[in-house]
Design an enzyme around this catalytic site. Structure first.
Site, PDB file in Angstrom:
ATOM      1  N   CYS A 180       0.843  -1.188   0.000  1.00  0.00           N
ATOM      2  CA  CYS A 180       0.000   0.000   0.000  1.00  0.00           C
ATOM      3  C   CYS A 180       0.884   1.245   0.000  1.00  0.00           C
ATOM      4  O   CYS A 180       1.824   1.345   0.800  1.00  0.00           O
ATOM      5  CB  CYS A 180      -0.912  -0.013   1.221  1.00  0.00           C
ATOM      6  SG  CYS A 180      -1.839   1.523   1.437  1.00  0.00           S
ATOM      7  N   ASP A 187      -0.039  -6.218  -0.044  1.00  0.00           N
ATOM      8  CA  ASP A 187      -1.198  -6.641  -0.827  1.00  0.00           C
ATOM      9  C   ASP A 187      -0.778  -7.868  -1.633  1.00  0.00           C
ATOM     10  O   ASP A 187       0.188  -7.811  -2.402  1.00  0.00           O
ATOM     11  CB  ASP A 187      -1.651  -5.530  -1.779  1.00  0.00           C
ATOM     12  CG  ASP A 187      -2.154  -4.306  -1.045  1.00  0.00           C
ATOM     13  OD1 ASP A 187      -2.926  -4.472  -0.090  1.00  0.00           O
ATOM     14  OD2 ASP A 187      -1.779  -3.180  -1.432  1.00  0.00           O
TER      15      ASP A 187
END
Length: 272
Positions: A180, A187
């Site tokens: 992120c 992620d």
């Protein structure tokens, strides 16, 4: 790209009464300029498929209802919607009375469309629906066991190359990981690539995918970056790139970009 006022990475209240102002749009143009697309045009069709697993509201009787939903956000929309703000918005429905599921759908579609600047389609599902079975990318060959040695975990588009006869292939990797850009949280996703063109060198493609491991970017931006890198360095005649990310906060984001029109079908993978 200004995220100073976004809820991402900040301590947030969780309102449980309908609050559409929670939705935080992020302009797509900033990232597309980084990719050399600064004239408001881009070489793809596509959308961002969101799957939301924690939707609830109150029936007129006061008894809660629960559901899950799919949302399709056009890639042509001026903005994407920051994921934490989307989660907070959906949570704001929890103690709000709606007359019917159809009313929920109408209200949510209106709010999301207003936030991103294009028509968003929502499909609301009962939790008793069979839905899509958990599966794997059918017909795709994994590149994850290619014989490579990785010396650096950094974004390296120059690694990509292709050559030889024109082929049609479906390739995938479960090793996609990015971070992120605000919180630094990881992620995780599965990347699928379907193309017709000179054969993409698989070891170099694997090294390229692993190079995203420390890259900080939104899901949608990562997919557009992969698409543009493959178009520039491998020059396929046709190309579809999709990433199916694991869920966070009850949401998973699955962007796809393609030289060909037509929706990529929804598919729930094992990690989703």
């Amino acid at each position: 790209m200004s995220l100073h006022n976004a809820p991402l990475g900040k301590s947030s209240e969780y309102p449980d009464q309908y609050t559409p102002d929670l939705l935080f749009p992020v302009p797509r143009d900033d990232n597309r300029r980084r990719l050399g697309l600064d004239d408001g045009r881009w070489p793809w069709f596509g959308e961002d498929l969101w799957q939301a697993w924690e939707i609830s509201w109150l029936r007129p009787s006061g008894v809660p209802a629960v559901a899950w939903a799919e949302f399709r956000v056009p890639a042509a929309s001026p903005s994407l919607i920051e994921s934490k703000s989307w989660k907070l918005y959906l949570n704001s429905l929890n103690q709000t009375v709606f007359s019917s599921p159809e009313r929920v759908k109408a209200v949510v579609e209106k709010d999301l469309s207003s936030a991103c600047g294009a028509t968003v389609h929502m499909t609301l599902h009962s939790v008793d629906d069979d839905g899509e079975a958990i599966g794997r990318p059918a017909g795709f060959e994994s590149i994850d066991d290619e014989a490579v040695e990785v010396a650096a975990y950094e974004y390296q588009p120059e690694l990509l190359h292709a050559g030889g006869d024109v082929v049609t292939e479906k390739l995938c990797s479960h090793l996609l990981k990015s971070n992120c850009p605000v919180t630094g949280q990881p992620d995780w996703g599965t990347l699928t690539i379907e193309y017709t063109g000179p054969a993409i060198d698989r070891p170099s493609l694997l090294q390229y995918v692993v190079g995203f491991r420390q890259k900080q970017d939104f899901h949608e931006h990562c997919v557009e970056t992969v698409f543009m890198d493959l178009m520039e360095r491998c020059q396929p005649e046709k190309l579809t790139v999709c990433a199916r990310y694991t869920r966070r906060g009850g949401l998973d984001i699955n962007p796809w970009r393609s030289t060909e029109p037509g929706a990529v079908p929804s598919l729930r993978l094992v990690r989703q």
